[in-house]
Design a protein around this motif. Structure first.
Motif, short mmCIF file in Angstrom:
data_model
loop_
_atom_site.label_atom_id
_atom_site.label_comp_id
_atom_site.label_asym_id
_atom_site.label_seq_id
_atom_site.Cartn_x
_atom_site.Cartn_y
_atom_site.Cartn_z
N GLY A 111 -4.92 13.55 -2.21
CA GLY A 111 -4.74 14.73 -3.05
C GLY A 111 -3.47 14.63 -3.88
N ARG A 112 -3.21 15.69 -4.61
CA ARG A 112 -2.05 15.75 -5.50
C ARG A 112 -0.75 15.64 -4.71
NH1 ARG A 112 1.29 19.65 -7.84
NH2 ARG A 112 1.82 19.17 -9.98
N VAL A 113 -0.69 16.27 -3.56
CA VAL A 113 0.52 16.25 -2.74
C VAL A 113 0.87 14.81 -2.34
CG1 VAL A 113 1.50 16.99 -0.54
CG2 VAL A 113 0.13 18.58 -1.88
N ASP A 114 -0.13 14.04 -1.93
CA ASP A 114 0.12 12.65 -1.53
C ASP A 114 0.58 11.81 -2.71
OD1 ASP A 114 -0.50 12.99 1.17
OD2 ASP A 114 -2.66 12.78 0.77
N ARG A 115 -0.04 12.02 -3.88
CA ARG A 115 0.36 11.25 -5.07
C ARG A 115 1.80 11.58 -5.47
NH1 ARG A 115 -5.02 12.48 -6.46
NH2 ARG A 115 -4.35 14.29 -7.65
N THR B 221 8.71 8.88 -3.46
CA THR B 221 9.22 7.80 -2.61
C THR B 221 9.59 6.59 -3.45
OG1 THR B 221 7.83 8.56 -0.79
CG2 THR B 221 8.64 6.30 -0.67
N GLU B 222 8.74 6.25 -4.42
CA GLU B 222 9.03 5.10 -5.28
C GLU B 222 10.28 5.35 -6.14
OE1 GLU B 222 5.45 4.48 -7.44
OE2 GLU B 222 4.35 3.78 -5.67
N ARG B 223 10.42 6.56 -6.68
CA ARG B 223 11.62 6.89 -7.47
C ARG B 223 12.88 6.82 -6.62
NH1 ARG B 223 8.53 11.09 -9.53
NH2 ARG B 223 9.64 12.55 -8.19
N GLU B 224 12.79 7.37 -5.43
CA GLU B 224 13.96 7.36 -4.53
C GLU B 224 14.32 5.93 -4.13
OE1 GLU B 224 17.07 9.33 -2.83
OE2 GLU B 224 15.52 10.14 -4.13
#
Length: 152
Positions: A54-58, A64-67
């Motif tokens: 869902g949207r929350v997981d995306r 996570t990738e940005r961090e």
């Protein structure tokens, strides 16, 4: 039979069922389908995640990738700063070592000149010892001047 089908459609069109379907669609859109242990399968898990998440997981995955990218950039900056500090410290150490070696060489030259002055003074004293009446100072003038020059 026909009446049974029409009755089924009536249930599907009823406001509580429509509201429940809307809530279920909203939850599925935001939360996705639960995969459970299927996520752990090497090839199938990531493929299913792309389809049913869902949207929350995306958003969580993108965050996570940005961090991770921020942390990597901060780590690279820290390593660059540490390398620069290390180079500055090493150059300072080399400069101090060079100054020390130059001072040591200068001290060695002063000691050689003092030793030469001592031998000259001893020669002068040996020549003057023939003349018993002459009173000589304890330390010769040239030796005294050189000792004053190096601070001893």
């Amino acid at each position: 039979m026909m009446f049974a089908l029409l009755g089924g459609y009536r249930v599907l069109a009823s406001p509580p069922f429509v509201a429940a379907a809307a809530i279920a669609a909203t939850v599925l859109f935001y939360e996705g389908l639960p995969l459970g242990p299927l996520r752990l399968l090497p090839v199938l898990g990531p493929g299913l995640e792309n389809i049913v998440d869902g949207r929350v997981d995306r958003v969580r995955r993108a965050g996570t990738e940005r961090e991770r990218a921020r942390w990597e950039e901060a780590r690279r900056e820290l390593l660059a700063r540490m390398a620069e500090e290390r180079r500055a410290t090493e150059s300072a150490i080399r400069a101090i070592e060079r100054e020390y070696l130059e001072a040591r060489d200068q001290d060695a030259e002063r000691i050689r000149s003092l030793e030469e002055a001592i031998t000259e003074q001893e020669k002068a004293d040996a020549e003057a010892s023939r003349d018993a009446c002459v009173v000589r100072p304890f330390i010769g003038r040239s030796l005294r001047d050189q000792l004053d020059g190096i601070g001893r």
